[in-house]
Design a protein around this motif. Structure first.
Motif, PDB file in Angstrom:
ATOM      1  N   ASP A 102      32.151   9.727 -34.178  1.00  7.83           N
ATOM      2  CA  ASP A 102      32.624   8.340 -34.320  1.00  7.83           C
ATOM      3  C   ASP A 102      33.377   8.093 -35.618  1.00  7.83           C
ATOM      4  O   ASP A 102      33.751   6.962 -35.916  1.00  7.83           O
ATOM      5  N   VAL A 103      33.631   9.142 -36.396  1.00  4.42           N
ATOM      6  CA  VAL A 103      34.139   8.937 -37.740  1.00  4.42           C
ATOM      7  C   VAL A 103      35.518   8.270 -37.774  1.00  4.42           C
ATOM      8  O   VAL A 103      35.853   7.574 -38.736  1.00  4.42           O
ATOM      9  N   LYS A 104      36.301   8.446 -36.735  1.00  6.96           N
ATOM     10  CA  LYS A 104      37.632   7.839 -36.723  1.00  6.96           C
ATOM     11  C   LYS A 104      37.660   6.495 -36.002  1.00  6.96           C
ATOM     12  O   LYS A 104      38.727   5.869 -35.919  1.00  6.96           O
ATOM     13  N   ARG A 105      36.528   6.066 -35.490  1.00  3.88           N
ATOM     14  CA  ARG A 105      36.470   4.760 -34.815  1.00  3.88           C
ATOM     15  C   ARG A 105      36.227   3.686 -35.855  1.00  3.88           C
ATOM     16  O   ARG A 105      35.145   3.568 -36.421  1.00  3.88           O
ATOM     17  N   LYS A 106      37.256   2.887 -36.140  1.00  7.91           N
ATOM     18  CA  LYS A 106      37.148   1.860 -37.174  1.00  7.91           C
ATOM     19  C   LYS A 106      35.968   0.933 -36.887  1.00  7.91           C
ATOM     20  O   LYS A 106      35.769   0.485 -35.776  1.00  7.91           O
ATOM     21  N   GLY A 107      35.227   0.670 -37.930  1.00  8.52           N
ATOM     22  CA  GLY A 107      34.091  -0.230 -37.797  1.00  8.52           C
ATOM     23  C   GLY A 107      32.801   0.457 -37.413  1.00  8.52           C
ATOM     24  O   GLY A 107      31.746  -0.183 -37.428  1.00  8.52           O
ATOM     25  N   TYR A 166      29.594   3.051 -37.917  1.00  6.76           N
ATOM     26  CA  TYR A 166      28.805   3.399 -39.097  1.00  6.76           C
ATOM     27  C   TYR A 166      29.323   4.689 -39.727  1.00  6.76           C
ATOM     28  O   TYR A 166      29.393   4.799 -40.961  1.00  6.76           O
ATOM     29  N   ALA A 167      29.716   5.651 -38.896  1.00  3.59           N
ATOM     30  CA  ALA A 167      30.247   6.917 -39.416  1.00  3.59           C
ATOM     31  C   ALA A 167      31.532   6.681 -40.211  1.00  3.59           C
ATOM     32  O   ALA A 167      31.719   7.234 -41.307  1.00  3.59           O
ATOM     33  N   TYR A 168      32.429   5.878 -39.659  1.00  5.62           N
ATOM     34  CA  TYR A 168      33.684   5.537 -40.350  1.00  5.62           C
ATOM     35  C   TYR A 168      33.379   4.880 -41.697  1.00  5.62           C
ATOM     36  O   TYR A 168      33.972   5.229 -42.730  1.00  5.62           O
ATOM     37  N   ASN A 169      32.441   3.939 -41.691  1.00  6.61           N
ATOM     38  CA  ASN A 169      32.110   3.223 -42.922  1.00  6.61           C
ATOM     39  C   ASN A 169      31.489   4.149 -43.969  1.00  6.61           C
ATOM     40  O   ASN A 169      31.722   3.975 -45.170  1.00  6.61           O
ATOM     41  N   CYS A 170      30.691   5.120 -43.518  1.00  8.66           N
ATOM     42  CA  CYS A 170      30.100   6.068 -44.475  1.00  8.66           C
ATOM     43  C   CYS A 170      31.185   6.902 -45.165  1.00  8.66           C
ATOM     44  O   CYS A 170      31.114   7.141 -46.387  1.00  8.66           O
ATOM     45  N   LEU A 171      32.180   7.347 -44.407  1.00 12.91           N
ATOM     46  CA  LEU A 171      33.253   8.122 -45.021  1.00 12.91           C
ATOM     47  C   LEU A 171      34.088   7.244 -45.957  1.00 12.91           C
ATOM     48  O   LEU A 171      34.482   7.673 -47.056  1.00 12.91           O
ATOM     49  N   ILE A 172      34.361   6.011 -45.538  1.00 15.15           N
ATOM     50  CA  ILE A 172      35.070   5.081 -46.428  1.00 15.15           C
ATOM     51  C   ILE A 172      34.263   4.849 -47.703  1.00 15.15           C
ATOM     52  O   ILE A 172      34.827   4.762 -48.807  1.00 15.15           O
ATOM     53  N   ALA A 173      32.943   4.773 -47.577  1.00 10.71           N
ATOM     54  CA  ALA A 173      32.090   4.580 -48.756  1.00 10.71           C
ATOM     55  C   ALA A 173      32.259   5.717 -49.748  1.00 10.71           C
ATOM     56  O   ALA A 173      32.351   5.488 -50.960  1.00 10.71           O
ATOM     57  N   VAL A 192      44.661   0.388 -50.497  1.00  8.40           N
ATOM     58  CA  VAL A 192      43.835   0.339 -49.290  1.00  8.40           C
ATOM     59  C   VAL A 192      44.412   1.177 -48.153  1.00  8.40           C
ATOM     60  O   VAL A 192      43.667   1.918 -47.492  1.00  8.40           O
ATOM     61  N   PRO A 193      45.718   1.114 -47.860  1.00  3.16           N
ATOM     62  CA  PRO A 193      46.249   2.007 -46.816  1.00  3.16           C
ATOM     63  C   PRO A 193      45.993   3.482 -47.121  1.00  3.16           C
ATOM     64  O   PRO A 193      45.671   4.268 -46.219  1.00  3.16           O
ATOM     65  N   GLU A 194      46.089   3.873 -48.391  1.00  2.00           N
ATOM     66  CA  GLU A 194      45.793   5.261 -48.754  1.00  2.00           C
ATOM     67  C   GLU A 194      44.316   5.559 -48.579  1.00  2.00           C
ATOM     68  O   GLU A 194      43.927   6.651 -48.114  1.00  2.00           O
ATOM     69  N   LEU A 195      43.468   4.596 -48.912  1.00  2.82           N
ATOM     70  CA  LEU A 195      42.027   4.758 -48.779  1.00  2.82           C
ATOM     71  C   LEU A 195      41.625   5.025 -47.336  1.00  2.82           C
ATOM     72  O   LEU A 195      40.762   5.864 -47.052  1.00  2.82           O
ATOM     73  N   THR A 196      42.230   4.315 -46.397  1.00  2.80           N
ATOM     74  CA  THR A 196      41.828   4.396 -44.994  1.00  2.80           C
ATOM     75  C   THR A 196      42.602   5.442 -44.200  1.00  2.80           C
ATOM     76  O   THR A 196      42.431   5.534 -42.984  1.00  2.80           O
ATOM     77  N   ASP A 197      43.425   6.223 -44.872  1.00  5.49           N
ATOM     78  CA  ASP A 197      44.172   7.299 -44.221  1.00  5.49           C
ATOM     79  C   ASP A 197      43.379   8.600 -44.365  1.00  5.49           C
ATOM     80  O   ASP A 197      43.279   9.154 -45.459  1.00  5.49           O
ATOM     81  N   PHE A 198      42.814   9.085 -43.264  1.00  6.98           N
ATOM     82  CA  PHE A 198      41.964  10.272 -43.305  1.00  6.98           C
ATOM     83  C   PHE A 198      42.739  11.576 -43.144  1.00  6.98           C
ATOM     84  O   PHE A 198      42.136  12.641 -42.987  1.00  6.98           O
ATOM     85  N   SER A 199      44.062  11.518 -43.181  1.00  5.84           N
ATOM     86  CA  SER A 199      44.849  12.730 -42.923  1.00  5.84           C
ATOM     87  C   SER A 199      44.630  13.804 -43.986  1.00  5.84           C
ATOM     88  O   SER A 199      44.880  14.995 -43.724  1.00  5.84           O
TER      89      SER A 199
END
Length: 471
Positions: free
Chosen positions: A293-298, A300-307, A273-280
């Protein structure tokens, strides 16, 4: 210990065994059944649930009749005395309300898309728009429950639970079913998200969706407590698994196996999970594509990239729940806020999957639990106080990838965008089609519970919408 206590203990133990063993045997039989039933076009699903009911009239289904008759009463022949919510049932006047925004026909498909969705407009030829979706439920919770579980009452397994139960997991270090929630930063009205929207119902509980949080650890209790090392946690879990195995041998309770597997998954997730949520490792161009908004946790943009990152790491079903589409009032101000939050990330997800060669076998679904009425709720002359009520009788959803025929428009509503005019697609038909694309025959895939054979699409007729599937 008294003989009575011993007898009670033996009796209860025997009861546990007699009840648990058939359940375990049923579970093992189902999990080793021949699924998929046929070659799947989609290996995974990303469901972009727009909670509250996006207005099909304003976004996708512009009607010239509504523009010509703006402010006139919607004919009784259209209303037909049908049940309305308590918010408009007593409203004597129901004037026609056309889309408040311009739009145009886009792409080779010629799909009309509102100017509120410029990014979606760019990808229409990758999408299939179904403009004849319909259901019966007029309130949020039962409509959402039906859309996601196949029944309007809580307690049934969700779509993600059905699929992960039948098809199993792809990833070894991430959940097979993940849920993320978001709400627009403008503070629009958001409906509550109940955990049975991603629950496992009567299926083994390991198939319920795992919620990822927007603050702190993405998953509760993922981090070790202070003073606990990874090796000591490993030793503890090994000892606990051994104890649970002994308990399972004694009681044959399938939930004990669930507990063992979930403890092990949690341990694996401490690294994944830490690797999953690391966008570096994401190129700046990709981050820019999803929006500011992609780096703002929670968000919709962040969630789409996590998806997308979950999908490429083997998660089978990702369910994004975005609240705020419930514009009963102040529609002219609130609808643009929702579109600004979701339009760019939704389109970016499609572009991103396509660029990585993943769209071909990833099914993406966008839509709400219903649409909105083509008549106004409130005072049509006061834009800050008017909106649209719930409308399940005809609304629009779009799908992409995973075997869906791109650049397709299927079905239509009538001239008032009120009833389905041609090619009706019930919610059950959508569910049957989703299962089919994943290689599952919705008629054959059942689970016996309390003496009945349950299936996602229930007992009413449901059909696979073959017209929108690539041959």
């Amino acid at each position: 210990m008294t003989p009575l206590a011993l007898n009670r203990r033996s009796f209860l133990g025997g009861m546990s065994l007699s009840i648990g063993m058939p359940a375990l045997q049923s579970l093992m039989a189902a999990e080793t059944s021949a699924l998929p039933h046929f070659p799947a076009k989609a290996k995974r699903v990303i469901y972009l649930m727009q909670s509250g009911g996006p207005s099909h009239v304003d976004l996708f289904d512009d009607k010239e009749t509504l523009r010509q008759r703006q402010g006139e009463e919607l004919p009784d022949s259209i209303l037909q005395g049908l049940r309305q919510t308590t918010m408009t049932a007593g409203q004597k006047s129901k004037p026609c309300l056309a889309a408040a925004w311009n739009g145009s026909r886009r792409g080779e498909s010629g799909m009309w898309v509102s100017d509120l969705l410029p990014y979606t407009a760019e990808i229409v030829d990758d999408l299939c728009f179904v403009r004849s979706v319909h259901g019966e439920q007029i309130n949020h919770a039962p409509a959402m429950t039906q859309m996601l579980t196949g029944h309007n009452l809580p307690g049934r397994p969700s779509i993600g639970a059905w699929l992960t139960y039948g098809l199993g997991s792809i990833a070894e270090d991430l959940p097979s079913f993940v849920v993320m929630t978001s709400q627009d930063k403008g503070g629009s009205c958001g409906q509550l998200f109940f955990d049975y929207y991603w629950g496992s119902g009567f299926l083994p509980s390991k198939h319920q969706g795992v919620p990822f949080r927007s603050a702190g650890d993405p998953v509760l209790y993922l981090s070790n407590p202070k003073g606990i090392s990874k090796s000591s946690r490993r030793d503890m879990l090994d000892a606990l698994a051994e104890m649970n195995q002994h308990a399972h041998q004694r009681y044959a309770d399938p939930e004990i196996e669930t507990r063992i597997s979930q403890y092990e998954m949690a341990f694996q997730m401490q690294a994944s999970v830490p690797e999953l949520t690391d966008f570096s490792d994401e190129p700046q161009s990709v981050l820019d594509m999803y929006g500011p908004d992609v780096k703002r946790k929670g968000s919709y943009a962040y969630n789409c990239l996590i998806a997308r990152r979950l999908a490429e790491r083997g998660t089978r079903f990702v369910q994004l729940m975005h609240a705020g589409w419930d514009q009963h009032g102040n529609l002219p101000n609130q609808l643009p806020i929702q579109c600004q939050d979701t339009d760019q990330p939704s389109a970016a997800l499609i572009k991103d999957l396509k660029a990585r060669g993943m769209l071909e076998d990833t099914l993406v679904i966008w839509g709400g639990e219903f649409g909105r009425t083509p008549f106004v709720q409130g005072d049509i002359n006061n834009p800050k106080a008017h909106g649209r009520d719930h409308h399940p009788r005809a609304f629009t959803m779009w799908m992409a990838g995973g075997g869906i025929r791109p650049g397709t428009i299927f079905g239509s509503s009538d001239e008032f965008a009120f009833h389905v005019a041609e090619d009706p697609v019930h919610i059950r038909d959508l569910q049957a089609t989703l299962m089919h694309l994943c290689g599952v025959d919705h008629e054959r895939f059942t689970f016996r519970h309390q003496g009945l054979d349950f299936k996602l699409t229930g007992t009413e007729p449901a059909r696979v919408v073959n017209e929108i599937i690539n041959v």
